[in-house]
Scaffold this motif. Structure first.
Motif, short mmCIF file in Angstrom:
data_model
loop_
_atom_site.label_atom_id
_atom_site.label_comp_id
_atom_site.label_asym_id
_atom_site.label_seq_id
_atom_site.Cartn_x
_atom_site.Cartn_y
_atom_site.Cartn_z
N GLN A 112 -1.64 -7.56 8.77
CA GLN A 112 -3.24 -7.93 8.47
C GLN A 112 -4.01 -8.15 9.68
N PRO A 113 -5.18 -7.69 10.09
CA PRO A 113 -5.99 -7.04 9.04
C PRO A 113 -5.92 -5.45 8.99
N ASN A 114 -4.88 -5.12 9.58
CA ASN A 114 -4.58 -3.64 9.92
C ASN A 114 -4.07 -2.99 8.54
N GLY A 115 -3.94 -3.64 7.56
CA GLY A 115 -3.40 -2.96 6.30
C GLY A 115 -3.67 -3.69 4.96
N VAL A 116 -3.48 -3.26 3.90
CA VAL A 116 -3.60 -4.09 2.98
C VAL A 116 -2.36 -3.87 1.72
N CYS A 117 -1.66 -5.01 1.47
CA CYS A 117 -0.57 -5.19 0.61
C CYS A 117 -0.85 -4.76 -0.79
N ASP A 118 -0.15 -3.99 -1.78
CA ASP A 118 -0.24 -3.83 -3.15
C ASP A 118 0.60 -4.88 -3.50
N VAL A 119 0.35 -6.03 -4.27
CA VAL A 119 1.22 -6.84 -4.47
C VAL A 119 2.22 -6.80 -5.74
N LYS A 120 1.47 -5.39 -6.63
CA LYS A 120 2.48 -5.12 -7.77
C LYS A 120 3.52 -4.34 -7.15
N THR A 121 3.41 -3.36 -6.03
CA THR A 121 4.39 -2.56 -5.67
C THR A 121 5.13 -3.00 -4.54
N GLY A 122 4.39 -3.93 -3.46
CA GLY A 122 4.96 -4.22 -2.26
C GLY A 122 4.73 -3.02 -1.38
N ILE A 123 4.01 -2.06 -1.53
CA ILE A 123 3.54 -1.01 -0.37
C ILE A 123 2.13 -1.26 0.26
N CYS A 124 2.26 -1.24 1.45
CA CYS A 124 1.12 -1.27 2.40
C CYS A 124 0.24 -0.04 2.30
N THR A 125 -1.03 -0.21 2.43
CA THR A 125 -1.93 0.87 2.61
C THR A 125 -2.77 0.48 3.91
N CYS A 126 -2.55 1.31 4.87
CA CYS A 126 -2.96 1.04 6.29
C CYS A 126 -4.38 1.57 6.43
N GLY A 127 -5.09 0.65 7.17
CA GLY A 127 -6.55 1.01 7.41
C GLY A 127 -6.80 2.05 8.28
N THR A 128 -7.99 2.51 8.23
CA THR A 128 -8.37 3.73 9.28
C THR A 128 -7.95 3.64 10.55
N GLY A 129 -7.24 4.53 11.09
CA GLY A 129 -6.60 4.59 12.59
C GLY A 129 -5.30 4.07 12.63
N TYR A 130 -4.85 3.38 11.55
CA TYR A 130 -3.49 2.77 11.52
C TYR A 130 -2.36 3.70 10.87
#
Length: 133
Positions: A112-130
């Motif tokens: 954080q704050p470079n990505g967001v966690c999907d708490v249902k799957t545990g998979i990160c979605t990276c922010g733009t540029g990361y």
């Protein structure tokens, strides 16, 4: 009918391993006719029910046990944690979080704050540029 002279006896069953081992014991309790005979008055989380000289607690939602003193945890910690019966909170296993341990935790919280966690799957979605996993 003089209630000052009235008394009744009910039987209470207790299953407390610290006192009785793995067995339960029944013991009589005698008191004035208008008394409620449930131990600890169901700790304020239930109502005393008497029938056929038996006395027991009917616990309100979220509580259980002979005295209604055990607080249930949300969703029983979803099978991913241990319940603290005194306050009804979960101690989640590693990799899980949330009030009921149902949320999958992402590694390093997706930095954080470079990505967001999907708490249902545990998979990160990276922010733009990361990038990363």
């Amino acid at each position: 009918d003089n209630t000052a002279d009235c008394s009744k006896t009910v039987f209470y069953e207790a299953c407390i391993p610290a006192l009785f081992g793995q067995d339960c014991t029944r013991f009589p309790v005698t008191g004035p006719c208008e008394s409620e005979f449930c131990p600890r008055n169901c700790t304020g989380h239930g109502r005393c029910e008497e029938a056929n000289l038996e006395s027991s607690c009917a616990c309100e939602a979220g509580f259980t046990g002979h005295f209604c003193a055990t607080q249930l945890c949300p969703a029983d910690c979803s099978g991913h944690g241990r319940c603290h019966a005194l306050d009804g909170t979960c101690d989640c296993d590693e990799g899980f979080g949330g009030l009921d341990c149902a949320e999958v935790q992402c590694a390093n919280n997706c930095t954080q704050p470079n990505g967001v966690c999907d708490v249902k799957t545990g998979i990160c979605t990276c922010g733009t540029g990361y990038s990363g996993s």
